[in-house]
Write an enzyme that holds these catalytic residues in place. Sequence first.
Site, mmCIF file in Angstrom:
data_model
loop_
_atom_site.group_PDB
_atom_site.id
_atom_site.type_symbol
_atom_site.label_atom_id
_atom_site.label_comp_id
_atom_site.label_asym_id
_atom_site.label_seq_id
_atom_site.Cartn_x
_atom_site.Cartn_y
_atom_site.Cartn_z
ATOM 1 N N SER A 77 0.800 -1.224 0.000
ATOM 2 C CA SER A 77 0.000 0.000 0.000
ATOM 3 C C SER A 77 0.831 1.270 0.000
ATOM 4 O O SER A 77 0.456 2.253 -0.623
ATOM 5 C CB SER A 77 -0.934 0.006 1.205
ATOM 6 O OG SER A 77 -0.211 -0.056 2.416
ATOM 7 N N HIS A 80 -4.809 -3.200 -2.994
ATOM 8 C CA HIS A 80 -4.355 -2.160 -3.927
ATOM 9 C C HIS A 80 -4.130 -2.684 -5.339
ATOM 10 O O HIS A 80 -3.681 -1.942 -6.210
ATOM 11 C CB HIS A 80 -3.095 -1.482 -3.377
ATOM 12 C CG HIS A 80 -3.389 -0.769 -2.104
ATOM 13 N ND1 HIS A 80 -3.891 0.513 -2.062
ATOM 14 C CD2 HIS A 80 -3.322 -1.201 -0.816
ATOM 15 C CE1 HIS A 80 -4.100 0.863 -0.798
ATOM 16 N NE2 HIS A 80 -3.762 -0.160 -0.024
ATOM 17 N N LYS A 120 -11.590 1.146 -2.166
ATOM 18 C CA LYS A 120 -10.504 1.706 -2.973
ATOM 19 C C LYS A 120 -10.980 1.770 -4.431
ATOM 20 O O LYS A 120 -11.784 2.636 -4.740
ATOM 21 C CB LYS A 120 -9.240 0.888 -2.739
ATOM 22 C CG LYS A 120 -8.819 0.961 -1.251
ATOM 23 C CD LYS A 120 -7.663 0.102 -0.896
ATOM 24 C CE LYS A 120 -7.162 0.315 0.527
ATOM 25 N NZ LYS A 120 -8.150 0.210 1.620
HETATM 26 N N1 PLP Z 1 -5.356 -3.974 3.503
HETATM 27 C C1 PLP Z 1 -4.543 -3.090 2.925
HETATM 28 C C2 PLP Z 1 -3.358 -3.578 2.186
HETATM 29 C C3 PLP Z 1 -4.792 -1.705 3.021
HETATM 30 O O1 PLP Z 1 -3.971 -0.824 2.473
HETATM 31 C C4 PLP Z 1 -5.927 -1.291 3.733
HETATM 32 C C5 PLP Z 1 -6.233 0.103 3.827
HETATM 33 O O2 PLP Z 1 -6.350 1.025 3.928
HETATM 34 C C6 PLP Z 1 -6.744 -2.244 4.328
HETATM 35 C C7 PLP Z 1 -6.432 -3.576 4.194
HETATM 36 C C8 PLP Z 1 -7.920 -1.833 5.131
HETATM 37 O O3 PLP Z 1 -9.022 -1.628 4.311
HETATM 38 P P1 PLP Z 1 -10.197 -0.692 4.774
HETATM 39 O O4 PLP Z 1 -9.747 0.709 4.525
HETATM 40 O O5 PLP Z 1 -11.365 -1.122 3.947
HETATM 41 O O6 PLP Z 1 -10.413 -0.935 6.241
#
Ligand code: PLP
Length: 418
Positions: A183, A211, A240
């Site tokens: 991310s 992502h 996203k």
């Molecule tokens: N997994 C990854 C790799 C992320 O970058 C994020 C987020 O921001 C999440 C999970 C969490 O997702 P959410 O924003 O839907 O809680």
Amino acid sequence: MSSLLDAELRARLDDLGREGLARHLRTVSGAHGPRLTLDGQDVLCFTSNNYLGFAHEPALESALGHVLETHGLGAAASRLVSGTLDVHVDAEAALARFAGHERALLFSSGYAANVGLLQALGTHDDLIVSDALNHASLIDGSRLSNARVVVTPHGDTGAVREILASQRATARRAFVVTEAVFSMDGDRADLRELRAICDEFDAALVVDEAHALGMLGRGGRGLADALGVRADVYVGTLGKAFGGFGAFVASSATVIDWLVHRARSFVFSTAVPPILAASALAALPLVEAADDRRRAVLTHADALRDALRARGLRVGGDGSGIVPLIVGDAAAAVALTDALLARGVFVQAIRPPTVPEGTSRLRITPIATHSAADVNALLVALEETLDGRAPGANGPIAGGTAKGGRARAASHRRGTGA
Ligand code: PLP
């Protein structure tokens, strides 16, 4: 309120401010998009995960208009208490098909999905091998699982292999857990090699496609699809590229059944609101058909990387829509954000604990609905900012690395946010 508590927290907050780590919530008025109104200022926004521009998409919104009328706002309770809604069933069937797995289960966020998933799968007899730059939700889920957790240096498949070679025999089950596209760095996991290692040692491969979903693979199915690799467990987030909110886990019917029984963030939490389940379903065909938008994001990101590299700046994330511009020092990253804001461009500084010490950065994320002129405006603002600072050969844009470096030493301390 205890005055001791307040006093201690204020002192800690003051420390964070001195270290360049203070965080402020900025107010966006209206919808998210390439431009937005931030604390009353009209700005170009290069700091979201709204990759395909679907956070505000008329075609999607008009498809959802009727759902509030037919289903109301709330889901009333946990699905195990008040029942699963038809929109949950429909969305899960479509997401499972899309991801190429037997079944899918919706969660209220990606955070809740990862925490619930790993907590439910891992037991004290098990081994979880987790990349050092995995998202906070994967870290927290691993911790809650009671499994033995071994953190491997970022992207180091040799280390994953060594851990499984030396520790697999003493674990009942093993899981290799990774993000697909990381991310904060935009780099990719070597899923082919991880798959081969998992097959060799009878371990399950858990891939968080947050992502990559919508961005890579056929119809945006993700990195595993792009590489022809099958994950045992697939996590997708809907906040996203899908433009909405929530997440899903896709896997075998048995794994999903187990999550329905044991994933605490599913069992003990109010179900995803019908409008959000419906939005996942409605976004799916748009995401699948969005090849032009995917190309636009990657074209913008490539243009940014080329221009920044030509200036000798450290950027990464090749092949993804994420362009990390490594600054190093947290206060310098904040100063860069502020200087860009003064020029009408919003790129949030990302600092520890979200990224390892010494690798603070601007995480630049163009979206499909930016124009080439928007990208150019960002570059002009950056040029002006950097020239104004007269940084010299080793100015503030130095240090750190987009591909790990110091990150290797910083195991699993990441939090969420910026
Ligand atoms: N997994 C990854 C790799 C992320 O970058 C994020 C987020 O921001 C999440 C999970 C969490 O997702 P959410 O924003 O839907 O809680």
